[in-house]
Design an enzyme around this catalytic site. Structure first.
Site: not given
Ligand code: NAD
Ligand code: G3P
Length: 335
Positions: A9, A11, A13-14, A103, A135, A187, A244
């Site tokens: 992933g 995005g 977070w990854g 999440k 992130a 959350k 959050t």
């Molecule tokens: N961003 C943060 O601060 C943060 C922190 C902790 C947890 N998370 C969780 O991490 C997870 C990923 O969120 P993010 O913030 O990295 O995403 P992002 O909003 O930054 O980006 C969207 C992601 O979705 C992917 N995507 C879209 N369509 C897709 C599909 N059909 N198949 C596979 N991937 C697809 C994209 O490739 C991209 O990696 C979520 O569950 C989020 O709640 C995010």
């Molecule tokens: O941007 P949100 O609302 O998906 O929150 C990012 C993380 O989950 C916070 O812990």
């Protein structure tokens, strides 16, 4: 040289987790769905699409081929929740430690991420990583703590903690995978509600009340689903809820603000969601969360109000009025 780690992933977070993992110099292989993300990471050590401003460690390499990660001993699953099962199912894993970092609750099945992953990758040893984690802050190396809930108990913790822990990234051991999964999912829905209150200009008292009453909803559902109270009151529950619900850095809180400000306009939530390129997981979790709560006989009026708002069934002001008009009752009904 420490063993390579895989991150599925690309995005925000990854990419941030890859940056944290690479901070000790180890190789990190990052799967990204978008070719431009793969190119930017490999050629410029950047991810301008999802994590603009971060200068990535050179030991992070990106690939668009999921199979390149299949043999790695530790994989972090960081796709959005609604896609986790489909992506994980493409990897035939046996014996790998798979750390679930998304999440949410799967819309069609109502399953928690741990259950989705158990079905998609029966040969993997699962853990859940969740907590108050913007992130950008993790990518910048700012101090962060998370719950690391291990289905494999202390033995899996002993394997994973040295791989994941860094001086400013502190995992705390738990065996409560259900609790860690529920906190992060619920959350996000509650954060939308808090954002609505912010967008309507209803003040800090109202937001604090929503955080408190929303946590009560998280507790009721979590305990009914087998979570431990300590987990819900910890980093992956209350900790992440407070973060959050308190910053427009949160996509869910920001979505709520936009709904509060613009939600009465034509198109409402659907239009706001359509214009977003990043994921606000609460919008996908809300409807299925209400369904799961109903199945467990648990009242979650705030979550239900958010689902109705997102569905266009009520306006932001009607949502607030509906919650304020609820019958007076004991704060803790079980005494
Ligand atoms: N961003 C943060 O601060 C943060 C922190 C902790 C947890 N998370 C969780 O991490 C997870 C990923 O969120 P993010 O913030 O990295 O995403 P992002 O909003 O930054 O980006 C969207 C992601 O979705 C992917 N995507 C879209 N369509 C897709 C599909 N059909 N198949 C596979 N991937 C697809 C994209 O490739 C991209 O990696 C979520 O569950 C989020 O709640 C995010
Ligand atoms: O941007 P949100 O609302 O998906 O929150 C990012 C993380 O989950 C916070 O812990």
């Amino acid at each position: 040289m420490s063993a390579a780690v895989g991150v599925v992933g690309g995005g925000a977070w990854g990419t941030a987790l890859a940056q944290m993992l690479a901070s000790d110099g180890r190789d990190v292989l990052l799967w990204a769905r978008e070719a431009d993300v793969v190119e930017a990471v490999n050629a410029e050590h950047r991810n301008p699409r999802f994590l603009p401003g971060a200068q990535l460690h050179p030991s992070i390499r990106a690939t668009g081929a999921l199979a390149d990660l299949a043999a790695l001993p530790v994989l972090l699953m960081v796709t959005p929740a609604q896609h986790l099962g489909a992506v994980l199912g493409q990897l035939s894993l046996l014996g790998s430690d798979v750390v679930l970092c998304a999440k949410g609750i799967e819309q069609g099945s109502g399953r928690l991420m741990s259950d989705v992953a158990a079905a998609a990758a029966p040969g993997a040893a699962l853990a859940v990583l969740s907590g108050p984690t913007f992130a950008h802050e993790v990518a910048d190396g700012l101090p962060t703590a998370v719950t690391l809930a291990c289905t494999g108990g202390e033995a899996q913790w002993a394997r994973l903690a040295p791989v994941i822990a860094r001086p400013a990234f502190r995992p705390y051991y738990s065996a409560d995978v259900i609790g860690a999964s529920i906190g992060g999912a619920v959350k996000n829905v509650l954060a939308i509600a808090c954002g609505v209150v912010e967008g309507l200009g209803l003040g800090a008292n109202a937001r604090a009340a929503l955080i408190s009453r929303g946590f009560a909803e998280m507790q009721r559902l979590g305990l009914a689903m087998g979570a431990e109270a300590e987990t819900l009151a910890g980093l992956s529950g209350l900790g992440d809820l407070v973060l959050t619900c308190s910053s427009s850095e949160s996509r869910n809180f920001a979505l709520g603000i936009a709904l509060g400000v613009e939600g009465d306009k034509t198109g409402g939530a659907a239009a706001l969601l359509a214009e977003r390129s990043t994921v606000a997981e609460g919008a996908f979790t809300a409807p299925v969360l209400v369904r799961v709560a109903d199945q467990h006989g648990i009242a979650m009026p705030i979550a239900a109000g958010v689902a109705a708002l997102l569905d266009g069934a009520i306006s932001p002001r009607a949502l607030v009025a509906q919650i304020l008009a609820r019958p007076l009752r004991a704060e803790a009904p079980h005494g």
